[in-house]
Design an enzyme around this catalytic site. Structure first.
Site, PDB file in Angstrom:
ATOM      1  N   ARG A  32       0.829  -1.208   0.000  1.00  0.00           N
ATOM      2  CA  ARG A  32       0.000   0.000   0.000  1.00  0.00           C
ATOM      3  C   ARG A  32       0.865   1.260   0.000  1.00  0.00           C
ATOM      4  O   ARG A  32       0.520   2.257  -0.634  1.00  0.00           O
ATOM      5  CB  ARG A  32      -0.993  -0.035   1.147  1.00  0.00           C
ATOM      6  CG  ARG A  32      -2.009  -1.176   0.926  1.00  0.00           C
ATOM      7  CD  ARG A  32      -3.173  -1.139   1.863  1.00  0.00           C
ATOM      8  NE  ARG A  32      -4.040  -0.011   1.620  1.00  0.00           N
ATOM      9  CZ  ARG A  32      -4.916   0.094   0.612  1.00  0.00           C
ATOM     10  NH1 ARG A  32      -5.020  -0.885  -0.279  1.00  0.00           N
ATOM     11  NH2 ARG A  32      -5.681   1.159   0.481  1.00  0.00           N
ATOM     12  N   THR A  47      -5.122   6.457  -3.063  1.00  0.00           N
ATOM     13  CA  THR A  47      -6.037   6.116  -4.153  1.00  0.00           C
ATOM     14  C   THR A  47      -6.137   7.253  -5.168  1.00  0.00           C
ATOM     15  O   THR A  47      -6.131   7.024  -6.371  1.00  0.00           O
ATOM     16  CB  THR A  47      -7.433   5.780  -3.586  1.00  0.00           C
ATOM     17  OG1 THR A  47      -7.293   4.696  -2.661  1.00  0.00           O
ATOM     18  CG2 THR A  47      -8.397   5.384  -4.679  1.00  0.00           C
ATOM     19  N   ASN A  75      -6.280   4.578 -11.774  1.00  0.00           N
ATOM     20  CA  ASN A  75      -5.158   4.793 -10.847  1.00  0.00           C
ATOM     21  C   ASN A  75      -4.108   3.686 -10.838  1.00  0.00           C
ATOM     22  O   ASN A  75      -3.413   3.490  -9.859  1.00  0.00           O
ATOM     23  CB  ASN A  75      -5.677   5.093  -9.445  1.00  0.00           C
ATOM     24  CG  ASN A  75      -6.450   3.953  -8.835  1.00  0.00           C
ATOM     25  OD1 ASN A  75      -6.582   2.884  -9.424  1.00  0.00           O
ATOM     26  ND2 ASN A  75      -6.962   4.171  -7.637  1.00  0.00           N
ATOM     27  N   HIS A 135      -4.192  -1.849  -7.924  1.00  0.00           N
ATOM     28  CA  HIS A 135      -5.085  -2.183  -6.809  1.00  0.00           C
ATOM     29  C   HIS A 135      -4.283  -3.015  -5.831  1.00  0.00           C
ATOM     30  O   HIS A 135      -3.430  -3.810  -6.234  1.00  0.00           O
ATOM     31  CB  HIS A 135      -6.288  -3.011  -7.298  1.00  0.00           C
ATOM     32  CG  HIS A 135      -7.008  -3.719  -6.192  1.00  0.00           C
ATOM     33  ND1 HIS A 135      -8.021  -3.128  -5.471  1.00  0.00           N
ATOM     34  CD2 HIS A 135      -6.830  -4.947  -5.644  1.00  0.00           C
ATOM     35  CE1 HIS A 135      -8.439  -3.973  -4.539  1.00  0.00           C
ATOM     36  NE2 HIS A 135      -7.733  -5.093  -4.632  1.00  0.00           N
TER      37      HIS A 135
END
Length: 142
Positions: free
Chosen positions: A87, A93, A114, A117
């Site tokens: 992450r 995001t 973006n 995921h």
């Protein structure tokens, strides 16, 4: 920290820009090992099932449409604190809020397109891995 697994997608926008290798390089440079991977073109049913938790939200139909617009790479990553590390590598995001040098700051077009995921917790990682991979498709690398 324990060794854990997380699930990751290189989304259609990043695949179409030939960024798979650059993104995988970032994973591996951060100590995350790719232990399963495949390219696929998600069907509407696959995308709808994968993103079922978002059904009814304003962005849902656009998300399903985008995720079925071209091939994606799905992969399982393994390493120390893999979910948090992945992450951090991805960034926020919304790419406008992503820290410089993160995947989304470098490669994302918008909050909707973006680039990547990643699972947000151990339970979602397990569910998302099982959605795309059987146990015999995962190859721990030690």
């Amino acid at each position: 920290m324990a060794i854990e697994r997380t699930f990751s997608i290189v989304k259609p926008d990043a695949v179409s820009k030939n960024l798979i290798g650059a993104i995988y390089n970032r994973f591996e440079s951060a100590g995350l090992k790719v232990i399963a991977a495949k390219m696929l073109h998600m069907s509407s049913e696959q995308a709808a099932g994968f993103y079922a938790e978002h059904q009814g939200k304003p962005f849902y139909d656009g998300l399903v449409s985008f995720m079925t617009s071209g091939p994606v790479m799905v992969q399982v990553l393994e390493g120390e604190d893999a979910i948090r590390r992945h992450r951090e590598i991805m960034g926020a995001t919304n790419p406008k809020e992503a820290l410089a040098g993160t995947l989304r700051a470098c490669y994302a077009e918008s909050i909707d397109r973006n680039a990547v995921h990643g699972s947000d917790a151990p339970a979602s990682a397990a569910r998302e891995i099982a959605y795309f991979f059987s146990d015999d498709e995962i190859c721990p690398r030690g």
